[in-house]
Design a protein around this motif. Structure first.
Motif, PDB file in Angstrom:
ATOM      1  N   TRP A 168       0.831  -1.210   0.000  1.00 52.57           N
ATOM      2  CA  TRP A 168       0.000   0.000   0.000  1.00 52.57           C
ATOM      3  C   TRP A 168       0.864   1.259   0.000  1.00 52.57           C
ATOM      4  N   ILE A 171       1.958   2.016  -3.635  1.00 45.31           N
ATOM      5  CA  ILE A 171       1.027   2.646  -4.591  1.00 45.31           C
ATOM      6  C   ILE A 171       0.406   3.941  -4.066  1.00 45.31           C
ATOM      7  N   HIS A 172       0.464   4.162  -2.770  1.00 45.46           N
ATOM      8  CA  HIS A 172      -0.148   5.361  -2.197  1.00 45.46           C
ATOM      9  C   HIS A 172       0.512   6.657  -2.681  1.00 45.46           C
ATOM     10  N   HIS A 175      -0.364   7.674  -6.382  1.00 48.04           N
ATOM     11  CA  HIS A 175      -1.737   8.170  -6.538  1.00 48.04           C
ATOM     12  C   HIS A 175      -1.859   9.592  -6.023  1.00 48.04           C
ATOM     13  N   LEU A 178      -0.211  11.902  -8.523  1.00 49.68           N
ATOM     14  CA  LEU A 178      -1.066  12.067  -9.710  1.00 49.68           C
ATOM     15  C   LEU A 178      -2.183  13.061  -9.410  1.00 49.68           C
ATOM     16  N   GLY A 179      -2.690  13.017  -8.188  1.00 49.00           N
ATOM     17  CA  GLY A 179      -3.734  13.960  -7.802  1.00 49.00           C
ATOM     18  C   GLY A 179      -3.204  15.377  -7.680  1.00 49.00           C
ATOM     19  N   PHE A 217      -7.674  10.444  -8.276  1.00 52.05           N
ATOM     20  CA  PHE A 217      -6.387   9.932  -7.801  1.00 52.05           C
ATOM     21  C   PHE A 217      -6.088  10.400  -6.380  1.00 52.05           C
ATOM     22  N   ALA A 220      -8.256   8.362  -4.083  1.00 50.42           N
ATOM     23  CA  ALA A 220      -7.721   6.999  -3.976  1.00 50.42           C
ATOM     24  C   ALA A 220      -6.451   6.996  -3.136  1.00 50.42           C
ATOM     25  N   GLY A 221      -5.579   7.990  -3.353  1.00 56.47           N
ATOM     26  CA  GLY A 221      -4.339   8.080  -2.595  1.00 56.47           C
ATOM     27  C   GLY A 221      -4.591   8.227  -1.099  1.00 56.47           C
ATOM     28  N   MET A 224      -5.816   4.902   0.219  1.00 56.19           N
ATOM     29  CA  MET A 224      -4.708   3.937   0.276  1.00 56.19           C
ATOM     30  C   MET A 224      -3.806   4.231   1.469  1.00 56.19           C
ATOM     31  N   SER A 248      -2.618  16.248   2.614  1.00 55.27           N
ATOM     32  CA  SER A 248      -3.285  15.680   1.438  1.00 55.27           C
ATOM     33  C   SER A 248      -4.792  15.915   1.502  1.00 55.27           C
ATOM     34  N   ALA A 640     -14.924   5.845  -6.066  1.00 56.69           N
ATOM     35  CA  ALA A 640     -14.122   5.745  -7.293  1.00 56.69           C
ATOM     36  C   ALA A 640     -15.000   5.319  -8.470  1.00 56.69           C
TER      37      ALA A 640
END
Lengths: 668, 165
Positions: A168, A171-172, A175, A178-179, A217, A220-221, A224, A248, A640
């Motif tokens: 996690w 990939i966190h 994401h 990307l956001g 994103f 999702a981030g 995550m 965030s 999502a």
């Protein structure tokens, strides 16, 4: 390879500078040739940054400890997958990763707008190039990823933080980035509209999908990150109001407010100034979040090491904000941002959206204020204070409740001027559902004003969504009945949703939000936790679970020692699982890492932590029963899904877009 | 077995020993959590509370709090103990609600309240503007076409709008 990466990065800096200057000139002179040159430079900078990134990844994989970054964040015994993800595991690597994403997005923007938005593109490229220029300057002069150690090269690296060696945590960050970076695009278009004085709402329509992608994103981030915290930090929770978590969440709040209020500009031509302010602040919050994570002004488990990078970020944030506000005030004076329509009635959906924005921004301000107050207190009075969980929970809870209620109320109010009679008619059934929820949740054993109020608000909001779908589908069926064969209800719902994806996709997202709230309230207010000291063969009991400590063992993996316990878990006499909580002792780590084991079920999670053990084989376990935590992750999934539903154009729109592209190509 | 592994077990044994030899009042988990969720862990993790941070420092602090509660100390006495030991109030997870620190608690709600008042006032002003403009247009229309009162059309329009969302 190190030198190659360095030269690519330096070249990218120069090309970005060229892109910035020539794009500004192109905008001032309205020169399409200069504009094309600027766009080509944007594409070239992407190629150069991609090559620099590939160089760094290659050095990471090869464990070239002559490179300072590689030596700081990898080691010989680090699994290859984590060597690659170390690319964004440290300060300078993550900055390079950010820059890579920015150049990718900038290139996509250039290709998307080859035959449209030409009056804006020169300044769009200038803004994008300016952000690239900032990051590339930091990478070249302050935090170089290709610094070498020379004679001080170690035989082995320091290794990656064990906390980051988790799926996690892999990939966190991407994401989140990307956001964050995604919001740069609508910001660039908004600022370009201000600079070029092209203030029609084309910039909003053009960037709507970008805003949704960035928001998706970022959402999702955040989920995550919360899931990682739940799995890795071993305290049974998922959100601790850490400064970097807040960093965030704040742009997410601004971005969500922006997503809502642009609907008013698109429908009514109102709130033009407000939407520009919102997208500027969303971008600045993204940059502020990056500043918080990297400057060391507030300490956090997420923070990169304290560095001098903070002052550069503060300067960039100040400069970009000043420039944005300057152009905004200039255009205000020309009255080009005057609304096309005025607010017709106080009791209308338009004004309810304003209050929706007020709450989003109010929550964002509360979080911002709590996060920076320690800095303010020390600067003003020289007194150190901490602002942590108790503050954020107490302050955000009532605001979150108000926002949840408004989520249900807003769709019930008509545009323009709502009639009280109509509102009451729409309000009645969802209100009944909310009230009926009281005895239902109390029968489940829910006590306490706050959880009961929240669950009732959730029921109310869910009922408004169901009511909207029901009303719309029935109206469609009635319309069809006049002319054609009767339409089945499920088909009416499907056609209703697909012909108005934005509205009904938004409702799906609201349902996801409701599910998340249910999970948060249940797990926050009704968690059960207890410590158990057990010898092998002994059994403990908590609520309806019994668990037997079976054995303790140790093993070694390539970069760590592992201590693990086996615990058989039963419920009502039936064996559910064998739980395996562990403690990891990374060779390069300082503190042991807790690896919890979780049995996730629909209604609750059984969460077990191996706290410690002694020579007599007695082990201490911390056990949490967390109600409805899986609803949080499922709710995130629904959010999502709803966002994807909104984003994917329906068949008619896709056919229309194809036709438009053919027309544009023919015209060009 | 590696030295850190042994050190961890030894530390655990010491803490467990402290807990098991402690005597005094019965203390519930909720009482301990009420205190530890208002103390910041001093392991350097940031601003995580002791109840949230899973490190050995947090474990040690939790045992100490438990011991102090068993000895009959109140929450305020325990907080004062840690503030004195630390030398400042940064060990508390939230600043006390007095003096300058009141700002952190009050400002968000004050800001929302003031912004809300401004919003309500602005919305009512816009509505008043729109009502005045519509009244002027209606009057002008009625003067131009007395037989064709805009009121008739407005009423029809209102009825149609009420039927749709």
């Amino acid at each position: 390879m190190n030198d190659f990466g360095f030269y690519c990065l330096t070249a990218a800096l120069l090309v970005s500078l060229y892109a910035f200057l020539v794009s500004i000139l192109a905008g001032k002179k309205v020169n399409p040739i200069l504009a094309q040159s600027g766009e080509n430079a944007i594409i070239s900078s992407f190629v150069l940054v991609a090559l620099a990134s590939a160089s760094l990844i290659s050095l990471l994989i090869q464990s070239d400890f002559n490179n300072e970054y590689v030596a700081s964040y990898t080691s010989l015994d680090l699994p290859r997958a984590y060597k690659i993800t170390a690319f964004w595991g440290g300060q300078t690597g993550s900055l390079l990763f950010w820059t890579l994403i920015l150049t990718v997005f900038s290139t996509i923007v250039v290709f998307q707008n080859q035959t449209k938005n030409r009056e804006l593109m020169a300044y769009v490229c200038a803004v994008l190039a300016s952000v690239e220029l900032f990051f590339l300057s930091v990478l070249t002069f302050v935090a170089p990823p290709f610094a070498t150690l020379g004679a001080q090269r170690p035989a082995d690296g320091s290794g990656l933080n064990p906390l980051l060696q988790n799926y996690w945590m892999v990939i966190h960050p991407p994401h989140l980035y990307l956001g964050f970076v995604g919001f740069t695009v609508p910001f660039a278009f908004g600022l370009a509209a201000l600079i070029s004085n092209n203030l029609n709402p084309v910039w909003i329509k053009t960037t709507r999908r970008w805003t949704l992608v960035a928001w998706l994103f970022l959402t999702a981030g955040i989920f995550m990150g919360a899931h990682w915290a739940y799995l890795e930090l071993g305290w049974g929770g998922y959100w601790a109001w850490d400064p970097v978590e807040n960093a965030s969440f704040m742009p997410w709040l601004f971005g969500t407010a922006f997503l809502h209020s642009v609907m008013i500009q698109e429908k009514k031509g109102m709130l033009k100034v407000w939407n520009l302010v919102l997208i500027v602040m969303t971008f600045e919050m993204c940059m502020f979040g990056t500043f918080l994570t990297r400057s060391g002004v507030v300490s956090s488990v997420h923070s990169f090491a304290q560095s001098n990078i903070g002052s550069f970020f503060v300067t960039f944030i100040g400069l970009s904000l000043a420039i944005s506000l300057y152009f905004l005030f200039r255009r205000l004076q020309t009255r080009q941002l005057d609304p096309e329509q005025r607010l017709t009635a106080f009791f209308s959906r338009e004004s309810s959206f304003l209050f929706n924005n007020l709450l989003f921004l109010g929550i964002a301000f509360a979080i911002f204020w709590g996060t920076v107050f320690p800095i303010v207190s020390e600067a003003v009075r020289g007194v150190k204070v901490s602002v942590s969980l108790p503050f954020f929970n107490n302050v955000t809870l009532p605001l979150a409740f108000a926002l949840l209620v408004l989520t249900g109320v807003c769709p019930l109010i008509a545009w323009r001027k709502a009639s009280v009679k109509n509102f009451k008619r729409n309000f009645l059934y969802p209100l009944i559902a909310g009230i009926l929820a009281i005895p239902v949740v109390m029968a489940w054993g829910v006590r306490g004003l706050v959880p009961v109020a929240f669950f009732c608000a959730c029921a109310f909001v869910f009922a408004t969504v169901v009511w909207e779908f029901w009303k719309g589908a029935r109206a469609r069926q009635a319309a069809k009945l006049e002319n054609e064969q009767p339409e089945p209800f499920y088909h009416a719902v499907y056609m209703l949703a697909t012909t108005n994806k934005r509205r009904y996709g938004g409702f799906i997202i609201h349902v996801g939000v409701v599910i998340v709230f249910v999970g948060i309230i249940a797990s926050s207010f009704f968690r059960t936790e207890q410590d158990f000291v057990l010898k092998p063969g002994e059994t403990g009991k908590l609520k309806s679970y019994t668990f037997t400590y079976k054995s303790f063992g140790q093993r070694r993996q390539e970069n760590k020692d592992i201590a693990l316990a086996r615990v058989d878990l039963f419920k009502n006499g039936k064996k559910l699982a064998t739980m395996r909580p562990e403690k990891h002792f990374h060779f390069k780590g300082e503190q042991p890492q807790t690896e919890v084991d979780i049995l996730s079920q629909f209604d609750e999670d059984f969460y077990i932590v191996l706290v410690g053990w002694d020579d007599a084989d007695a082990a201490t376990f911390k056990i949490y029963i967390n109600p409805m935590v899986s609803w949080i992750w499922f709710g995130g999934f629904v959010i999502a899904l709803g966002t994807l539903f909104v984003m994917v154009p329906n068949r008619q729109r896709r056919a229309l877009a194809r036709t438009m592209r053919q027309v544009e190509r023919h015209a060009a | 077995m590696r030295p850190r592994f042994v050190l961890f077990v030894a530390l655990y044994l010491v803490l467990a020993g402290v807990a098991s030899t402690a005597q005094g009042q019965n203390v519930t988990r909720e009482q301990v959590k009420a205190i530890t969720s208002n103390l910041v862990c001093l392991c350097g993790c940031g601003n995580k509370t002791v109840s949230v941070c899973g490190c050995s420092t947090a474990d040690a602090t939790t045992r100490e709090v438990e011991q102090m509660l068993r000895e009959g100390k109140t929450a305020d006495q325990i907080f004062a103990h840690y503030v004195n030991a630390r030398g400042d109030i940064s060990v508390l997870a939230a600043p006390p609600k007095k003096g300058f620190n009141l700002l952190v608690w009050v400002l968000p709600f004050l800001g929302i309240f003031v912004a809300g008042i401004f919003l309500v006032a602005k919305a009512r002003h816009w509505q008043a503007d729109t009502d005045k403009r519509e009244a002027t247009l209606t009057a002008e229309s009625a003067r131009a076409n007395p037989s064709d009162s805009a009121d008739v059309y407005r009423e029809r329009l209102t009825k149609e709008l009420e039927k749709i969302d």
